[in-house]
Design an enzyme around this catalytic site. Structure first.
Site, PDB file in Angstrom:
ATOM      1  CB  THR A   1      -0.809  -0.038   1.548  1.00 27.40           C
ATOM      2  OG1 THR A   1      -1.854  -1.518   1.682  1.00 27.40           O
ATOM      3  CG2 THR A   1      -2.496   0.900   1.537  1.00 27.40           C
TER       4      THR A   1
ATOM      5  CB  THR B   1      -7.902  -0.032  -3.679  1.00 28.13           C
ATOM      6  OG1 THR B   1      -8.755   0.846  -1.535  1.00 28.13           O
ATOM      7  CG2 THR B   1      -8.034  -1.758  -3.443  1.00 28.13           C
TER       8      THR B   1
ATOM      9  CD  GLU C   1      -2.993  -9.307   3.746  1.00 27.51           C
ATOM     10  OE1 GLU C   1      -3.560  -9.559   2.218  1.00 27.51           O
ATOM     11  OE2 GLU C   1      -2.790  -9.082   4.719  1.00 27.51           O
TER      12      GLU C   1
HETATM   13  C1  LIG Z   1      -3.698  -1.486  10.420  1.00 28.58           C
HETATM   14  C2  LIG Z   1      -3.109  -1.676   8.721  1.00 28.58           C
HETATM   15  C3  LIG Z   1      -2.378  -2.572   9.075  1.00 28.58           C
HETATM   16  C4  LIG Z   1      -2.332  -2.620   7.500  1.00 28.58           C
HETATM   17  N1  LIG Z   1      -1.302  -3.320   7.436  1.00 28.58           N
HETATM   18  C5  LIG Z   1      -0.482  -3.743   6.144  1.00 28.58           C
HETATM   19  C6  LIG Z   1       0.448  -4.264   5.283  1.00 28.58           C
HETATM   20  O1  LIG Z   1       1.457  -4.608   6.215  1.00 28.58           O
HETATM   21  N2  LIG Z   1       1.166  -3.478   3.951  1.00 28.58           N
HETATM   22  C7  LIG Z   1      -0.016  -3.310   3.379  1.00 28.58           C
HETATM   23  O2  LIG Z   1       0.925  -3.145   1.797  1.00 28.58           O
HETATM   24  N3  LIG Z   1      -0.896  -2.738   3.484  1.00 28.58           N
HETATM   25  C8  LIG Z   1      -1.796  -2.544   4.900  1.00 28.58           C
HETATM   26  N4  LIG Z   1      -2.983  -2.024   5.367  1.00 28.58           N
HETATM   27  C9  LIG Z   1      -3.576  -1.234   4.327  1.00 28.58           C
HETATM   28  C10 LIG Z   1      -4.686  -1.775   3.401  1.00 28.58           C
HETATM   29  O3  LIG Z   1      -4.821  -2.881   3.201  1.00 28.58           O
HETATM   30  C11 LIG Z   1      -5.095  -0.686   3.186  1.00 28.58           C
HETATM   31  O4  LIG Z   1      -5.656   0.284   4.376  1.00 28.58           O
HETATM   32  C12 LIG Z   1      -6.885  -0.968   2.584  1.00 28.58           C
HETATM   33  O5  LIG Z   1      -6.925  -2.138   1.261  1.00 28.58           O
HETATM   34  C13 LIG Z   1      -7.995  -0.347   2.412  1.00 28.58           C
HETATM   35  O6  LIG Z   1      -7.339   1.383   1.336  1.00 28.58           O
HETATM   36  P1  LIG Z   1      -6.567   2.526   1.392  1.00 28.58           P
HETATM   37  O7  LIG Z   1      -6.590   2.745   2.961  1.00 28.58           O
HETATM   38  O8  LIG Z   1      -5.829   3.120   0.521  1.00 28.58           O
HETATM   39  O9  LIG Z   1      -7.969   3.296   1.104  1.00 28.58           O
HETATM   40  P2  LIG Z   1      -8.653   3.683  -0.406  1.00 28.58           P
HETATM   41  O10 LIG Z   1      -7.903   2.781  -1.592  1.00 28.58           O
HETATM   42  O11 LIG Z   1      -8.149   5.209   0.074  1.00 28.58           O
HETATM   43  O12 LIG Z   1      -9.820   3.390  -0.047  1.00 28.58           O
HETATM   44  C14 LIG Z   1     -11.343   4.367   1.209  1.00 28.58           C
HETATM   45  C15 LIG Z   1     -12.205   3.447   0.939  1.00 28.58           C
HETATM   46  O13 LIG Z   1     -12.882   4.572  -0.139  1.00 28.58           O
HETATM   47  C16 LIG Z   1     -13.640   2.751  -0.998  1.00 28.58           C
HETATM   48  N5  LIG Z   1     -13.238   2.602  -2.419  1.00 28.58           N
HETATM   49  C17 LIG Z   1     -12.045   3.211  -2.711  1.00 28.58           C
HETATM   50  N6  LIG Z   1     -12.083   2.972  -4.362  1.00 28.58           N
HETATM   51  C18 LIG Z   1     -13.495   2.836  -4.856  1.00 28.58           C
HETATM   52  C19 LIG Z   1     -14.506   2.312  -6.070  1.00 28.58           C
HETATM   53  N7  LIG Z   1     -13.865   2.703  -6.727  1.00 28.58           N
HETATM   54  N8  LIG Z   1     -16.049   1.987  -5.987  1.00 28.58           N
HETATM   55  C20 LIG Z   1     -16.354   2.676  -3.964  1.00 28.58           C
HETATM   56  N9  LIG Z   1     -15.336   1.856  -3.015  1.00 28.58           N
HETATM   57  C21 LIG Z   1     -14.146   2.618  -2.986  1.00 28.58           C
HETATM   58  C22 LIG Z   1     -12.729   1.678  -0.479  1.00 28.58           C
HETATM   59  O14 LIG Z   1     -13.240   0.691   0.015  1.00 28.58           O
HETATM   60  C23 LIG Z   1     -12.733   2.593   1.386  1.00 28.58           C
HETATM   61  O15 LIG Z   1     -13.220   2.325   1.776  1.00 28.58           O
HETATM   62  C24 LIG Z   1      -2.735  -1.649   6.574  1.00 28.58           C
HETATM   63  C25 LIG Z   1      -3.498  -0.849   7.143  1.00 28.58           C
HETATM   64  C26 LIG Z   1      -4.253  -1.158   8.870  1.00 28.58           C
HETATM   65  C27 LIG Z   1      -5.148   0.078   8.594  1.00 28.58           C
END
Ligand SMILES: Cc1cc2nc3c(=O)[nH]c(=O)nc-3n(C[C@H](O)[C@H](O)[C@H](O)COP(=O)(O)OP(=O)(O)OC[C@H]3O[C@@H](n4cnc5c(N)ncnc54)[C@H](O)[C@@H]3O)c2cc1C
Length: 383
Positions: free
Chosen positions: A124, A130, A241
């Site tokens: 990430t 995402t 995972e």
């Molecule tokens: C405690 C914690 C540990 C983590 N550990 C890891 C790790 O070890 N390694 C790693 O790589 N990542 C890690 N992550 C990251 C995690 O995988 C992401 O936070 C998660 O996949 C969501 O991505 P984002 O936060 O970038 O949300 P964003 O992509 O910014 O999305 C924000 C919101 O908008 C929604 N959204 C986005 N696009 C759309 C769409 N087209 N249609 C509808 N809804 C949409 C999403 O569903 C979400 O609810 C961790 C996160 C947390 C909080």
């Protein structure tokens, strides 16, 4: 296969016995101090559970993913937090399935013995979210090394891991035929020069970080698999995972149901146990039913994964159904406890926070729904 709560009895008993040494005050203390449960992870490592997926020829326990999920389930079901250790299980998969034989010979025995930990995965990024294909971290090959520049966010367990799986772009996005091409996976020594780590304080006690990479040099032999195909390898690992985390949610869900049931039997208000009221009974019964149902998808997904059959849809559904069921059970539990649900000494508020994470990470609900809509139901792509 027995899909009840009592399959793999020997494995469950062994993990339960280990977890029993780490009781409620242990996890409360760790949570309060925002500490890493080092003793617990050490005990898991010594008992061989952290190397569950490493084949016996490399010193591991040689278990299936299904058995690994049982380990995770028992940890959360005992009241513990498996977020401190699940990383090694699914990161392992990337190395096992796509690593070269010399990489496996070099790293796996050391990981199995506990000398090295492979707990961390950096995918990430702050700007891409995402939309992983838009990652900006780049790895440029220079002679026998790759030089990496970029930034990651939410990289978990990095401070408690000697090795990290890193996804970086090796061919610019505008030069690839498919946007998922041109990314590569590397095995990185987390203590290398050029890595700067900034911890992120968060809602749960989960060691996670911002990572800045400034001319980080990685030996070319640390590339996993073929250059440019890394996204596919990561996706494969993400299925493991999701299934492991689904099982953790099942463990959480049963923990909440057991906790609610016991409390509802004991707590007397208006001269009778609160559990005598259907308004208390029914939500608990419903939460139990949802967990039982979600658990079936967890076993279906893990069986497919173990057969090396496609399991993207099932892994996503398992994660979603189990995380939703566990979150519902968490809400029921806190409601059953009333005010005491908020007191740290009962563990309910801690587990409530811990299980909430899994509706967002490792993949959020909307992205699972859009995956199913598009790839399983054939609906038009929405983004
Ligand atoms: C405690 C914690 C540990 C983590 N550990 C890891 C790790 O070890 N390694 C790693 O790589 N990542 C890690 N992550 C990251 C995690 O995988 C992401 O936070 C998660 O996949 C969501 O991505 P984002 O936060 O970038 O949300 P964003 O992509 O910014 O999305 C924000 C919101 O908008 C929604 N959204 C986005 N696009 C759309 C769409 N087209 N249609 C509808 N809804 C949409 C999403 O569903 C979400 O609810 C961790 C996160 C947390 C909080």
């Amino acid at each position: 296969m027995n899909l009840g709560r009592d399959n793999h009895p020997d494995l469950r008993d062994a993990v339960k016995a280990l977890c029993a040494q780490f009781d409620s005050p242990y996890w409360q203390g760790i949570d309060e101090k925002r500490a890493y449960p080092e003793k617990f992870v050490d005990a898991l490592t010594k008992a061989g559970w952290m190397s569950a997926l490493i084949p016996e020829e490399y010193g591991g326990s040689g278990l299936s993913l299904t058995e690994a999920t049982v380990i995770m389930e028992e940890i959360t079901r005992s009241g513990g937090n498996a977020g401190c250790c699940h990383g090694q299980m699914y990161n392992m998969n990337t190395l096992l399935r796509h690593g070269s034989s010399s990489q496996k010979k070099h790293y796996l025995p050391k990981i199995a013995s506990g000398e090295l930990r492979l707990q961390s995965m950096a995918v990430t990024e702050p700007t891409a979210g995402t939309d992983t294909t838009k990652i900006k971290t780049v790895a440029v090959k220079k002679g026998d090394r790759y030089v990496v520049n970029g930034q990651k966010v939410w990289t978990s367990r990095l401070q408690h891991s000697e090795l990290m799986i890193l996804l970086a772009r090796t061919t610019p996005l505008n030069e690839v035929a498919k946007k998922s091409d041109g990314m590569s996976v590397f095995l990185v020594d987390t203590k290398s020069k050029g890595i700067d780590v900034k911890p992120i304080r968060n809602m749960v006690n989960h060691e996670t970080n911002q990572v800045f990479m400034d001319n980080l040099e990685i030996p070319a032999e640390n590339l996993i698999g073929e250059e440019g195909k890394g996204f596919r390898y990561i996706l494969d690992g993400l299925n493991a995972e999701r299934i492991l985390i689904a099982a953790e949610c099942v463990g959480d869900g049963y923990w909440f149901v057991d906790k609610s049931t016991n409390y509802a039997k004991e707590r007397v208000v208006f001269d009778r146990p609160i559990g005598q009221n259907q308004g208390i009974q029914f939500p608990i019964a419903e939460a139990y039913m949802e967990i039982e149902a979600a658990n079936l998808m967890r076993y279906k997904a893990s069986a497919l994964f173990d057969k090396k059959s496609p399991c993207g849809a099932e892994a996503n559904m398992a994660k979603h159904l189990c995380a939703t069921a566990s979150w519902e059970a968490a809400n029921v539990c806190i409601q059953t406890y009333g005010g005491f649900g908020f007191a740290a000494e009962y563990d309910v508020e801690r587990k409530f926070r811990e299980t909430r994470l899994y509706l967002v990470a490792p993949i959020s609900t909307n992205l699972i729904l859009s995956y199913l809509a598009e790839h399983v139901l054939g609906l038009p792509r929405s983004f």
